[in-house]
Design a protein around this motif. Structure first.
Motif, PDB file in Angstrom:
ATOM      1  N   LEU A 134       0.841  -1.198   0.000  1.00 34.36           N
ATOM      2  CA  LEU A 134       0.000   0.000   0.000  1.00 34.36           C
ATOM      3  C   LEU A 134       0.876   1.247   0.000  1.00 34.36           C
ATOM      4  CD1 LEU A 134      -3.107   0.437   0.176  1.00 34.36           C
ATOM      5  CD2 LEU A 134      -2.786   0.851   2.617  1.00 34.36           C
ATOM      6  N   PRO A 135       0.743   2.141  -1.003  1.00 32.86           N
ATOM      7  CA  PRO A 135       1.610   3.324  -1.066  1.00 32.86           C
ATOM      8  C   PRO A 135       1.300   4.324   0.044  1.00 32.86           C
ATOM      9  CG  PRO A 135      -0.089   3.428  -2.758  1.00 32.86           C
ATOM     10  CD  PRO A 135      -0.184   2.064  -2.139  1.00 32.86           C
ATOM     11  N   GLU A 136       2.300   5.086   0.448  1.00 36.63           N
ATOM     12  CA  GLU A 136       2.144   6.018   1.564  1.00 36.63           C
ATOM     13  C   GLU A 136       1.103   7.090   1.288  1.00 36.63           C
ATOM     14  OE1 GLU A 136       5.950   7.573   2.590  1.00 36.63           O
ATOM     15  OE2 GLU A 136       6.676   5.689   3.429  1.00 36.63           O
ATOM     16  N   TYR A 137       0.992   7.532   0.027  1.00 37.62           N
ATOM     17  CA  TYR A 137       0.054   8.610  -0.258  1.00 37.62           C
ATOM     18  C   TYR A 137      -1.410   8.152  -0.172  1.00 37.62           C
ATOM     19  CZ  TYR A 137      -0.204   6.461  -4.905  1.00 37.62           C
ATOM     20  OH  TYR A 137      -0.372   5.576  -5.946  1.00 37.62           O
ATOM     21  N   ALA A 138      -1.619   6.846  -0.004  1.00 39.16           N
ATOM     22  CA  ALA A 138      -2.984   6.313   0.024  1.00 39.16           C
ATOM     23  C   ALA A 138      -3.682   6.555   1.354  1.00 39.16           C
ATOM     24  CB  ALA A 138      -2.981   4.829  -0.292  1.00 39.16           C
ATOM     25  N   GLY A 139      -2.960   7.078   2.343  1.00 35.40           N
ATOM     26  CA  GLY A 139      -3.583   7.308   3.639  1.00 35.40           C
ATOM     27  C   GLY A 139      -2.833   8.363   4.443  1.00 35.40           C
ATOM     28  N   THR A 140      -3.441   8.802   5.529  1.00 33.33           N
ATOM     29  CA  THR A 140      -2.829   9.760   6.444  1.00 33.33           C
ATOM     30  C   THR A 140      -2.027   8.990   7.494  1.00 33.33           C
ATOM     31  OG1 THR A 140      -4.700   9.707   7.990  1.00 33.33           O
ATOM     32  CG2 THR A 140      -4.837  11.266   6.138  1.00 33.33           C
ATOM     33  N   PRO A 141      -1.197   9.685   8.267  1.00 31.97           N
ATOM     34  CA  PRO A 141      -0.481   9.000   9.344  1.00 31.97           C
ATOM     35  C   PRO A 141      -1.449   8.281  10.297  1.00 31.97           C
ATOM     36  CG  PRO A 141       0.452  11.164   9.009  1.00 31.97           C
ATOM     37  CD  PRO A 141      -0.772  11.101   8.154  1.00 31.97           C
ATOM     38  N   GLU A 142      -2.580   8.933  10.560  1.00 31.16           N
ATOM     39  CA  GLU A 142      -3.575   8.322  11.435  1.00 31.16           C
ATOM     40  C   GLU A 142      -4.186   7.064  10.816  1.00 31.16           C
ATOM     41  OE1 GLU A 142      -2.709  12.326  12.617  1.00 31.16           O
ATOM     42  OE2 GLU A 142      -3.385  11.544  10.677  1.00 31.16           O
ATOM     43  N   ASP A 143      -4.368   7.089   9.490  1.00 35.20           N
ATOM     44  CA  ASP A 143      -4.891   5.905   8.802  1.00 35.20           C
ATOM     45  C   ASP A 143      -3.941   4.722   8.971  1.00 35.20           C
ATOM     46  OD1 ASP A 143      -7.202   7.120   7.825  1.00 35.20           O
ATOM     47  OD2 ASP A 143      -6.224   7.779   5.975  1.00 35.20           O
ATOM     48  N   PHE A 144      -2.657   4.968   8.678  1.00 34.30           N
ATOM     49  CA  PHE A 144      -1.687   3.881   8.757  1.00 34.30           C
ATOM     50  C   PHE A 144      -1.530   3.383  10.197  1.00 34.30           C
ATOM     51  CE2 PHE A 144      -0.240   5.563   4.608  1.00 34.30           C
ATOM     52  CZ  PHE A 144      -0.229   4.367   3.906  1.00 34.30           C
ATOM     53  N   TYR A 145      -1.621   4.305  11.142  1.00 32.14           N
ATOM     54  CA  TYR A 145      -1.559   3.910  12.548  1.00 32.14           C
ATOM     55  C   TYR A 145      -2.737   3.000  12.890  1.00 32.14           C
ATOM     56  CZ  TYR A 145      -2.011   4.321  17.621  1.00 32.14           C
ATOM     57  OH  TYR A 145      -2.152   4.045  18.962  1.00 32.14           O
ATOM     58  N   ALA A 146      -3.939   3.403  12.492  1.00 36.03           N
ATOM     59  CA  ALA A 146      -5.135   2.608  12.775  1.00 36.03           C
ATOM     60  C   ALA A 146      -5.057   1.247  12.094  1.00 36.03           C
ATOM     61  CB  ALA A 146      -6.388   3.356  12.326  1.00 36.03           C
ATOM     62  N   TRP A 147      -4.576   1.223  10.851  1.00 40.53           N
ATOM     63  CA  TRP A 147      -4.435  -0.053  10.133  1.00 40.53           C
ATOM     64  C   TRP A 147      -3.415  -0.947  10.832  1.00 40.53           C
ATOM     65  CZ3 TRP A 147      -3.961   3.043   4.950  1.00 40.53           C
ATOM     66  CH2 TRP A 147      -5.246   3.450   4.546  1.00 40.53           C
ATOM     67  N   ALA A 167       3.402   5.368   8.749  1.00 44.98           N
ATOM     68  CA  ALA A 167       2.870   6.494   9.526  1.00 44.98           C
ATOM     69  C   ALA A 167       3.997   7.430   9.951  1.00 44.98           C
ATOM     70  CB  ALA A 167       2.114   5.970  10.743  1.00 44.98           C
ATOM     71  N   LEU A 168       5.127   6.843  10.376  1.00 42.81           N
ATOM     72  CA  LEU A 168       6.259   7.655  10.834  1.00 42.81           C
ATOM     73  C   LEU A 168       6.995   8.311   9.673  1.00 42.81           C
ATOM     74  CD1 LEU A 168       7.515   5.260  13.639  1.00 42.81           C
ATOM     75  CD2 LEU A 168       6.518   7.540  13.933  1.00 42.81           C
TER      76      LEU A 168
END
Length: 257
Positions: A134-147, A167-168
């Motif tokens: 999953l590319p980084e631009y596909a979500g916010t830091p909060e999205d990646f944290y939640a995932w 996220a980081l």
């Protein structure tokens, strides 16, 4: 008699339309499988499990509720396609273009998205557990944290770490991601990495004036230090009670946004 005739006519018309729509849908499925080209087609509810659709042109197609589980869509053009409620579970989407695709309730679990394009898509309601690449631009830091938290709850700690890393990369001072990654490291018995992440999280929480986060970080450090004690210490009931207490606090803190 007229009302009966009208009702009969209405029913006949509805059946005719449904039959026509089904026939058209079936023709479109056959077209996709034989030519791999059907832009803008109506493929709702299509059964395409494990279909070989490498490089297929399905731009703008209506694939809502379609079953594309484990389908090979490498390099496929799905720009602007409607994939609402569709299953792409375990599908190979390597290099596929999903820019502008509608992904409401789409099942992307365990799908391969390496080098896929997801510009202008919204993954907030999609199911992405176990998704690879999953590319980084596909979500916010909060999205990646939640995932990441979701993956950790499933016991997929390495996948969780990958999400925390993303996220980081997007937000270097995201203290919860450091703490969560530290917990995942601890679960993988990487005590050194767990301590390092917990110490960074502790410093960031202090700077950000978050006493709850600071205490959770300190608890993780304590958990790691306890785990590093000799076997005879870890076998004591007090050790187990300490792990349960510390773990409960950490779990309460690590809730998705």
């Amino acid at each position: 008699m007229k009302p009966i005739l009208l009702t009969t006519a209405a029913i006949f018309t509805a059946i005719t339309l449904n039959t026509s729509a089904f026939a058209e849908n079936l023709q479109n499925i056959q077209k996709v499988l034989s030519t791999k080209t059907c832009p803008g087609c109506d493929l709702t509810d299509a059964g395409l499990v494990m279909a070989e659709l490498v490089g297929a042109n399905l731009s703008g197609a209506d694939l809502s509720r379609a079953n594309l589980s484990r389908a090979n869509l490498t390099g496929a053009d799905l720009t602007g396609a409607n994939l609402s409620g569709a299953s792409l579970n375990g599908a190979n989407l390597t290099g596929a273009n999903l820019s502008g695709a509608i992904l409401v309730g789409t099942d992307l679990r365990d799908a391969y998205l390496v080098n896929a394009q997801l510009f202008g898509t919204d993954l907030s309601s999609a199911y992405i557990q176990g998704t690879i690449g999953l590319p980084e631009y596909a979500g916010t830091p909060e999205d990646f944290y939640a995932w990441g938290v979701i993956e950790a709850e499933r016991g997929n700690y390495q996948a969780a770490i990958e999400h925390y890393n993303q996220a980081l990369n997007l937000k270097a001072d995201f203290a919860p991601a450091y703490l969560a990654r530290g917990i995942a490291q601890f679960r993988l018995s990487n005590h050194g990495g767990a301590i390092q992440d917990a110490e960074v999280a502790s410093q960031l929480f202090t700077t950000q004036e978050n006493p709850v986060g600071f205490q959770a970080s300190q608890n993780l450090i304590a958990m790691v230090e306890i785990a590093q004690n000799p076997p005879e210490v870890r076998s004591r009931p007090s050790f187990g009670n300490a792990l349960v207490g510390i773990g409960s606090l950490l779990l309460r803190f690590l809730s998705p946004f």
